[in-house]
Every structure is written in C-alpha cells, then in structure tokens.
Design an enzyme around this catalytic site. Structure first.
Site, PDB file in Angstrom:
ATOM      1  N   ASN A 110       0.765  -0.957  -0.056  1.00  0.00           N
ATOM      2  CA  ASN A 110      -0.085   0.080   0.122  1.00  0.00           C
ATOM      3  C   ASN A 110       0.989   1.329   0.040  1.00  0.00           C
ATOM      4  O   ASN A 110       0.322   2.456   0.268  1.00  0.00           O
ATOM      5  CB  ASN A 110      -0.887   0.036   1.045  1.00  0.00           C
ATOM      6  CG  ASN A 110      -1.768  -1.274   1.196  1.00  0.00           C
ATOM      7  OD1 ASN A 110      -1.567  -2.124   2.291  1.00  0.00           O
ATOM      8  ND2 ASN A 110      -2.841  -1.468   0.057  1.00  0.00           N
ATOM      9  N   ILE A 117       0.916   6.629  -0.088  1.00  0.00           N
ATOM     10  CA  ILE A 117       0.045   5.772   0.941  1.00  0.00           C
ATOM     11  C   ILE A 117      -1.413   5.591   0.296  1.00  0.00           C
ATOM     12  O   ILE A 117      -1.932   6.737   0.152  1.00  0.00           O
ATOM     13  CB  ILE A 117       0.188   6.229   2.163  1.00  0.00           C
ATOM     14  CG1 ILE A 117       1.444   6.613   2.955  1.00  0.00           C
ATOM     15  CG2 ILE A 117      -0.489   5.100   3.133  1.00  0.00           C
ATOM     16  CD1 ILE A 117       1.543   7.518   4.169  1.00  0.00           C
ATOM     17  N   CYS A 118      -1.641   4.421   0.054  1.00  0.00           N
ATOM     18  CA  CYS A 118      -2.974   4.222  -0.354  1.00  0.00           C
ATOM     19  C   CYS A 118      -3.817   3.532   0.906  1.00  0.00           C
ATOM     20  O   CYS A 118      -3.543   2.419   1.280  1.00  0.00           O
ATOM     21  CB  CYS A 118      -3.015   2.973  -1.338  1.00  0.00           C
ATOM     22  SG  CYS A 118      -4.530   2.735  -2.113  1.00  0.00           S
ATOM     23  N   MET A 119      -4.676   4.419   1.514  1.00  0.00           N
ATOM     24  CA  MET A 119      -5.239   4.002   2.734  1.00  0.00           C
ATOM     25  C   MET A 119      -6.744   4.919   2.570  1.00  0.00           C
ATOM     26  O   MET A 119      -6.747   6.323   2.186  1.00  0.00           O
ATOM     27  CB  MET A 119      -4.546   4.446   3.979  1.00  0.00           C
ATOM     28  CG  MET A 119      -5.224   4.061   5.131  1.00  0.00           C
ATOM     29  SD  MET A 119      -4.073   4.406   6.575  1.00  0.00           S
ATOM     30  CE  MET A 119      -4.058   6.208   6.746  1.00  0.00           C
TER      31      MET A 119
END
Length: 191
Positions: A110, A117-119
């Site tokens: 992620n 950041i992939c969140m």
C-alpha cells in the site's frame, strides 16, 4: 457593512480559492486562524500524551508541513525500523485530508516507491473515508497499523500485493531486508 472582495494572483496561497478566482478576505483570515488553532491543539495533545511509537512536529517552524516518525510495529517485518513521513496540511484542513508520504523507503503493497500511501482515511468521500473529525494522531496510528496489516485488496504496488497474498514468507523477507537497509541505519530519534 461593506465586504471587499480581492482578486489575487494564482501564485499567492492565502486560503480557500473560490472557483471564480475571487477571495473573500475575512474568510481567508478566519480559515487560516481555525486551521492554525486546530493544528496547535492537535500537536499539543500529541506532545502531552504521545501515541506509542509515534511523534509529530512542525517542519522548519511551518504549520503547513509537518514531520512525523513512526516506529515499526512489534511482530511485523518493519519492527525496529524508524520511518519518517512528511505531512502537508491543505488550506481547508480539516475539511480535506492531509497529504502524507513516507520519506523512508518501505517495501509494502500500500506504499509506492515515491512514498505515497493508499489508505481509505486519506481519501475524500464517496470513495474514501475522510471526515473532519479525524485528526493527525488518528492518521498516524492508522498508518502504523497498516504496517502491521497490509491491505492487498487496495494496493499501490500490485506485485508486492500478489507476493503478500501467495508467498508471505518471501514478502516478509524482503520487507525485513528493506527495513534493515533503509529504516535502521539512520535512527536519529529514539522514543
């Protein structure tokens, strides 16, 4: 009462831009003061009662850019590493989420090579879960949890996500190696 609208050049960053390109000066001042006040409270709360393994502070005395350090969570391949992040606070915070990125390289499904950041919490609705009630401490704690529990269903790095799903031993070996090379060499701050 007379309210003056001011046309400002695009390169001047003084507050929320109204689509027409006009700025309401009182609104600019009020939003900047609210943002500064909220950030000051958030940073004071974190300094008073810091979350375990996390610290956050203004970068170069600017409130629009923060630095953060996160210790790798125990029991994860990132254990023992110190990960540095940069946090950019948008003009209309908390109505828009901060932009966060890792400055320390991280081998994670992620987190991409440039530190993005992939969140879900870092995205605006309807696709994301950002809400104005979320604060910087909540986000940093969530990122620390993301290090322990990657989400391979929403990856930035598809190959690493596949490796995490189907060859977890190899994923953990590479993550530990990356942590040792990038996050353990330059431990400037201890918690």
């Amino acid at each position: 009462m007379y309210i003056k609208y001011v046309n400002l050049p695009n390169h001047i960053n003084l507050g929320q831009k109204i689509r027409s390109g006009r700025y309401h000066f009182a609104e600019i001042v009020q939003r900047e003061m609210q943002k500064a006040s909220r950030l000051k409270r958030e940073l004071a709360m974190m300094a008073e009662n810091p979350p375990e393994g996390i610290c956050c502070y203004p970068k170069n005395d600017k409130t629009d850019v923060l630095s953060a350090n996160i210790l790798g969570p125990l029991g994860s391949p990132y254990e023992g590493g110190l990960f540095q992040l940069e946090i950019e606070i948008p003009e209309i915070y908390p109505f828009e989420p901060p932009r966060m990125k890792f400055l320390t390289p991280v081998y994670h499904p992620n987190i991409d090579d440039s530190g993005r950041i992939c969140m879900d919490l870092l995205k605006m609705p309807p696709k994301g879960g950002w809400k104005p009630t979320i604060n910087i401490e909540n986000l940093l704690t969530a990122i620390q949890l993301l290090l322990s529990y990657p989400n391979p269903d929403d990856p930035l790095m598809a190959e690493i996500a596949e490796e995490y799903r189907f060859n977890k031993v190899e994923f953990e070996r590479k993550a530990r190696k990356s942590t040792a090379e990038n996050a353990m060499k330059k431990r400037k701050y201890e918690f």
